[in-house]
Motif scaffolding. Structure first.
Motif, mmCIF file in Angstrom:
data_model
loop_
_atom_site.group_PDB
_atom_site.id
_atom_site.type_symbol
_atom_site.label_atom_id
_atom_site.label_comp_id
_atom_site.label_asym_id
_atom_site.label_seq_id
_atom_site.Cartn_x
_atom_site.Cartn_y
_atom_site.Cartn_z
ATOM 1 N N TYR A 142 0.815 -1.224 0.000
ATOM 2 C CA TYR A 142 0.000 0.000 0.000
ATOM 3 C C TYR A 142 0.844 1.267 0.000
ATOM 4 C CZ TYR A 142 -4.348 -2.459 0.988
ATOM 5 O OH TYR A 142 -5.457 -3.254 0.909
ATOM 6 N N ARG A 153 -0.115 -8.639 -9.750
ATOM 7 C CA ARG A 153 -1.101 -9.686 -9.560
ATOM 8 C C ARG A 153 -0.567 -10.946 -8.881
ATOM 9 N NH1 ARG A 153 -5.672 -10.566 -14.076
ATOM 10 N NH2 ARG A 153 -6.780 -12.255 -13.008
ATOM 11 N N ARG A 201 -0.214 -10.469 -5.248
ATOM 12 C CA ARG A 201 -1.470 -10.354 -4.495
ATOM 13 C C ARG A 201 -2.271 -11.653 -4.474
ATOM 14 N NH1 ARG A 201 -2.351 -4.413 -6.425
ATOM 15 N NH2 ARG A 201 -3.768 -5.301 -7.937
ATOM 16 N N GLU A 202 -1.970 -12.544 -5.423
ATOM 17 C CA GLU A 202 -2.618 -13.859 -5.380
ATOM 18 C C GLU A 202 -2.144 -14.671 -4.186
ATOM 19 O OE1 GLU A 202 -1.680 -15.537 -9.180
ATOM 20 O OE2 GLU A 202 -3.317 -14.489 -10.188
ATOM 21 N N LEU A 209 -7.348 -5.767 7.265
ATOM 22 C CA LEU A 209 -7.034 -4.381 7.591
ATOM 23 C C LEU A 209 -7.543 -4.053 8.975
ATOM 24 C CD1 LEU A 209 -8.134 -2.804 4.214
ATOM 25 C CD2 LEU A 209 -5.796 -3.165 4.993
ATOM 26 N N LEU A 246 -17.610 -13.860 -3.740
ATOM 27 C CA LEU A 246 -17.130 -12.728 -4.537
ATOM 28 C C LEU A 246 -15.605 -12.678 -4.531
ATOM 29 C CD1 LEU A 246 -17.312 -10.008 -6.017
ATOM 30 C CD2 LEU A 246 -17.819 -8.919 -3.841
ATOM 31 N N PHE A 247 -15.015 -12.716 -3.340
ATOM 32 C CA PHE A 247 -13.553 -12.633 -3.248
ATOM 33 C C PHE A 247 -12.889 -13.898 -3.801
ATOM 34 C CE2 PHE A 247 -14.514 -9.072 -0.522
ATOM 35 C CZ PHE A 247 -13.485 -8.194 -0.800
ATOM 36 N N GLY A 298 -13.638 -15.507 -6.297
ATOM 37 C CA GLY A 298 -13.556 -15.382 -7.746
ATOM 38 C C GLY A 298 -12.358 -14.602 -8.243
ATOM 39 N N TYR A 299 -11.659 -13.891 -7.354
ATOM 40 C CA TYR A 299 -10.497 -13.106 -7.765
ATOM 41 C C TYR A 299 -9.219 -13.941 -7.829
ATOM 42 C CZ TYR A 299 -13.385 -9.064 -6.344
ATOM 43 O OH TYR A 299 -14.372 -8.134 -6.184
ATOM 44 N N TYR A 300 -9.262 -15.149 -7.247
ATOM 45 C CA TYR A 300 -8.028 -15.928 -7.083
ATOM 46 C C TYR A 300 -8.021 -17.143 -7.996
ATOM 47 C CZ TYR A 300 -7.378 -13.079 -2.947
ATOM 48 O OH TYR A 300 -7.214 -12.014 -2.102
ATOM 49 N N ARG A 302 -13.463 -14.035 -17.516
ATOM 50 C CA ARG A 302 -14.192 -14.719 -16.461
ATOM 51 C C ARG A 302 -14.301 -13.821 -15.215
ATOM 52 N NH1 ARG A 302 -13.238 -17.043 -11.864
ATOM 53 N NH2 ARG A 302 -11.072 -16.398 -11.996
ATOM 54 N N ILE A 303 -13.174 -13.192 -14.872
ATOM 55 C CA ILE A 303 -13.147 -12.364 -13.669
ATOM 56 C C ILE A 303 -14.015 -11.118 -13.872
ATOM 57 C CG2 ILE A 303 -11.104 -10.945 -14.189
ATOM 58 C CD1 ILE A 303 -10.128 -11.550 -11.374
ATOM 59 N N HIS A 341 -17.635 -12.215 -13.485
ATOM 60 C CA HIS A 341 -17.835 -12.507 -12.064
ATOM 61 C C HIS A 341 -18.077 -11.205 -11.292
ATOM 62 C CE1 HIS A 341 -17.042 -14.399 -8.151
ATOM 63 N NE2 HIS A 341 -16.246 -13.390 -7.886
ATOM 64 N N GLN A 342 -17.194 -10.227 -11.537
ATOM 65 C CA GLN A 342 -17.301 -8.953 -10.835
ATOM 66 C C GLN A 342 -18.588 -8.225 -11.226
ATOM 67 O OE1 GLN A 342 -15.572 -7.847 -8.438
ATOM 68 N NE2 GLN A 342 -16.427 -5.791 -8.317
ATOM 69 N N ILE A 393 -13.638 -0.585 1.635
ATOM 70 C CA ILE A 393 -13.845 -1.688 0.699
ATOM 71 C C ILE A 393 -12.892 -1.573 -0.502
ATOM 72 C CG2 ILE A 393 -15.507 -2.698 -0.922
ATOM 73 C CD1 ILE A 393 -17.686 -2.084 1.162
ATOM 74 N N LYS A 410 -9.952 -0.185 -0.521
ATOM 75 C CA LYS A 410 -8.608 -0.538 -0.048
ATOM 76 C C LYS A 410 -8.462 -2.054 0.039
ATOM 77 C CE LYS A 410 -5.305 0.468 3.601
ATOM 78 N NZ LYS A 410 -5.038 1.133 4.873
ATOM 79 N N ARG A 411 -9.520 -2.673 0.537
ATOM 80 C CA ARG A 411 -9.562 -4.134 0.652
ATOM 81 C C ARG A 411 -9.380 -4.781 -0.721
ATOM 82 N NH1 ARG A 411 -8.904 -8.159 2.812
ATOM 83 N NH2 ARG A 411 -10.096 -9.248 4.382
ATOM 84 N N ILE A 412 -10.078 -4.250 -1.695
ATOM 85 C CA ILE A 412 -10.027 -4.825 -3.038
ATOM 86 C C ILE A 412 -8.648 -4.651 -3.658
ATOM 87 C CG2 ILE A 412 -10.906 -4.433 -5.397
ATOM 88 C CD1 ILE A 412 -13.677 -4.193 -4.092
ATOM 89 N N ARG A 413 -7.969 -3.554 -3.312
ATOM 90 C CA ARG A 413 -6.624 -3.327 -3.830
ATOM 91 C C ARG A 413 -5.640 -4.409 -3.386
ATOM 92 N NH1 ARG A 413 -4.994 -1.496 -7.982
ATOM 93 N NH2 ARG A 413 -3.251 -0.175 -7.408
ATOM 94 N N SER A 414 -5.938 -5.084 -2.280
ATOM 95 C CA SER A 414 -5.013 -6.125 -1.815
ATOM 96 C C SER A 414 -5.272 -7.462 -2.512
ATOM 97 C CB SER A 414 -5.127 -6.296 -0.298
ATOM 98 O OG SER A 414 -6.296 -7.013 0.024
ATOM 99 N N THR A 415 -6.307 -7.537 -3.326
ATOM 100 C CA THR A 415 -6.615 -8.794 -4.023
ATOM 101 C C THR A 415 -6.053 -8.725 -5.445
ATOM 102 O OG1 THR A 415 -8.675 -8.114 -5.084
ATOM 103 C CG2 THR A 415 -8.820 -8.815 -2.787
ATOM 104 N N PRO A 416 -6.015 -9.875 -6.135
ATOM 105 C CA PRO A 416 -5.477 -9.853 -7.502
ATOM 106 C C PRO A 416 -6.407 -9.191 -8.525
ATOM 107 C CG PRO A 416 -5.556 -12.097 -6.609
ATOM 108 C CD PRO A 416 -6.310 -11.235 -5.669
ATOM 109 N N LEU A 417 -7.588 -8.758 -8.141
ATOM 110 C CA LEU A 417 -8.488 -8.121 -9.115
ATOM 111 C C LEU A 417 -7.830 -6.849 -9.658
ATOM 112 C CD1 LEU A 417 -11.412 -8.146 -10.341
ATOM 113 C CD2 LEU A 417 -11.992 -6.499 -8.560
ATOM 114 N N PRO A 418 -7.588 -6.784 -10.978
ATOM 115 C CA PRO A 418 -6.931 -5.581 -11.520
ATOM 116 C C PRO A 418 -7.823 -4.349 -11.360
ATOM 117 C CG PRO A 418 -6.834 -7.402 -13.090
ATOM 118 C CD PRO A 418 -7.799 -7.808 -12.013
#
Lengths: 282, 248
Positions: A52, A72, A75-76, A82, A99-100, A102-104, B2-3, B6-7, B82, B84-92
């Motif tokens: 961050y 990516r 972060r995977e 937090l 939902l989450f 699906g990101y991995y 796919r992602i 999904h989103q 939320i 900020k949370r999403i920024r820590s995931t692999p979702l571009p």
């Protein structure tokens, strides 16, 4: 191999030097606690490792990546809880985790994660009806659903009641048995003591001591002998408590006095901690 | 891909689940159309008043969905941590932002269809002839106002203030651009303000397609103004948009 390697990490906000060159390493599978009072630099450290914030100096390697650049793939492989994050109020815990997930690329089974964080019976209620502790557990579930190698927990139990805290501790211990590396920040000493393999105590942006929780007390403080004389508290610190106590009691017996409120104590980890993080009295 | 789907699926679920926001963003233009449509009658500029109003409401709907909706939703998510949370995931990041845009587009498309249905049923408005041109116009409108919404998101500092700031921009803009009726009799300086607003030109383009039977490209000036606003919005967003709560 180390999961995290930090060398001479520095960060400033304007004139405020938040981190003044800290170094530590965390092994894979280790639970590492960053302990310190508010404002010591714990969250700054963790947020640099999570990617961050940008550092101003030093080297950082997390799972072989530079978090400042890694995108990516990095972060995977990490999971983040937090300090304050409200999950979506209108989704259910099951939907939130789906939902989450699906990101991995290789997420854990959502039902399994619900079991792990103890929300299986709440899977289909709206998140807004959950208690604060349940929301935090859902947040932990979100961090775990991608099956990360490394989990960051920034003050995971702040604001919990004692029962909720015990439950959270149980969950964090189960992370260890899953083989995860965990970096935990806390300002509760007992939490670090209960959960961490090793602890680093931060104060004003520097690490003042680092080691296994039990080793922190080892011989670093003298024994304390306390009693009252003429209504005044007397405290003696000594590394030879047997001899000092013997002289003291012999004197008192000879004078026919009673040493009121006499006690001998070993410093607890808490005493060590407080002596480290508090300002020395002038 | 796919992602992305999904989103998008969850964006839609989230939108329709928060009923108050969905009503304000989606239902309000329909309600306003029914109310105003019952008041206006006769002809405006030679067209049935209800049809002119219908065009105005499509404009208002675009701004309400893509601008107000985007800004309110993103400010709230940012302040609750939320984003900020999403920024820590692999979702571009671009997938996330593209999904909010496409989600607005879906909502606004449905809104447009329902506005025509309401117009047809209550006020015997005619159905549009140039559906393809209209569809492209809807896409353009969503993009312009989503870009401005993103810029305003970057400028709003707190969740509490978001709907006040957004409405403070939205309602005067809709009024000055002719969403609620023709601006011909407005004082000159009010019309001058309207002349620089993107909504005026969006309404003009939709009006041209629906009532005038013109092609979408017959008003390059209007498209140019909208492109400029889009570019401006993107520049501000690029400079100022943040994923972390501002309250500190």
């Amino acid at each position: 191999m180390s999961a995290i390697r930090v060398e001479d990490l520095r960060k400033r906000y304007g004139d405020d030097e938040a981190l003044r060159g800290i170094s530590f390493e965390i092994e894979e599978g280790e639970v590492f606690g960053l302990l310190g009072p508010n404002g010591a630099g714990k969250t700054t450290t963790v947020e640099i490792l999570e990617g961050y914030r940008k550092r101003d100096g030093g080297n950082v390697e997390v799972l072989g990546f530079d978090p400042q650049r890694a995108q990516r793939e990095f972060r995977e492989r990490i999971g983040v809880v937090l300090q304050s994050a409200e999950p979506w109020p209108n989704l259910t815990p099951h939907e939130t985790l789906s939902l989450f997930a699906g990101y991995y690329p290789r997420p854990r089974d959502v039902g399994e994660v619900l079991d792990l964080v103890g929300l299986a019976d709440k899977r289909n209620v709206r998140v807004k009806t959950l208690s604060g502790g349940q929301k935090r557990r859902l947040d932990l579930g979100v961090a775990l659903v991608g099956d990360p190698q490394l989990v960051f927990l920034d003050e995971p139990t702040t604001g919990f009641d004692p029962a909720a805290r015990r439950a959270a501790w149980g969950m964090i211990r189960s992370l260890r048995s899953l083989g995860k590396t965990v970096l935990l920040t806390t300002h509760y000493l007992d939490e670090a003591q209960q959960l961490a393999d090793r602890v680093a105590v931060l104060r004003e942006g520097q690490i003042v001591i680092m080691g296994a929780p039990s080793a922190l007390t080892g011989g670093s403080l003298d024994a304390e002998i306390r009693f009252r004389r003429n209504g005044e508290q007397v405290v003696l610190r000594t590394d030879e408590p047997t001899r000092v106590l013997h002289e003291l009691t012999a004197e008192a017996l000879a004078a026919g006095e009673e040493l009121e409120g006499l006690e001998v104590r070993r410093p607890t980890l808490e005493d060590v901690y407080l002596s480290l993080v508090q300002e020395e009295e002038p | 891909m796919r992602i992305f789907l999904h989103q998008l699926r969850f964006e839609q679920l989230l939108f329709w689940r928060s009923r108050e926001a969905a009503f304000f963003i989606f239902g309000f233009p329909l309600l306003l159309f029914v109310l105003l449509g019952s008041v206006y009658n006769g002809k405006i500029d030679g067209y049935p008043a209800s049809s002119v109003l219908l065009v105005g409401m499509i404009g208002y709907g675009a701004a309400n969905t893509a601008f107000a909706g985007t800004a309110i939703i993103l400010v709230n998510r940012r302040e609750y941590g939320i984003l900020k949370r999403i920024r820590s995931t692999p979702l571009p990041a671009w997938v996330y932002l593209a999904c909010t845009l496409v989600s607005s587009l879906l909502v606004f498309t449905l809104e447009t269809v329902l506005l025509f249905a309401v117009g047809r049923i209550f006020f015997s408005a005619q159905l549009p002839g140039h559906v393809a041109s209209l569809a492209v116009a809807v896409l353009i409108g969503t993009t312009v106002f989503a870009a401005i919404g993103l810029a305003v998101t970057a400028l709003i500092r707190s969740a509490e203030g978001s709907s006040a700031v957004v409405n403070f921009i939205l309602l005067p803009m809709a009024f000055l651009s002719g969403s609620f009726g023709p601006t011909r009799r407005y004082p000159t300086f009010l019309r001058a303000i309207g002349d620089v607003l993107p909504l005026k030109y969006f309404i003009e383009v939709v009006k041209g397609i629906y009532l005038g039977g013109h092609a979408l490209w017959s008003r390059p000036g209007a498209l140019g103004v909208m492109a400029a606003w889009t570019a401006g919005g993107i520049v501000v967003a690029r400079l100022r948009f943040g994923w972390e709560p501002r309250e500190r």
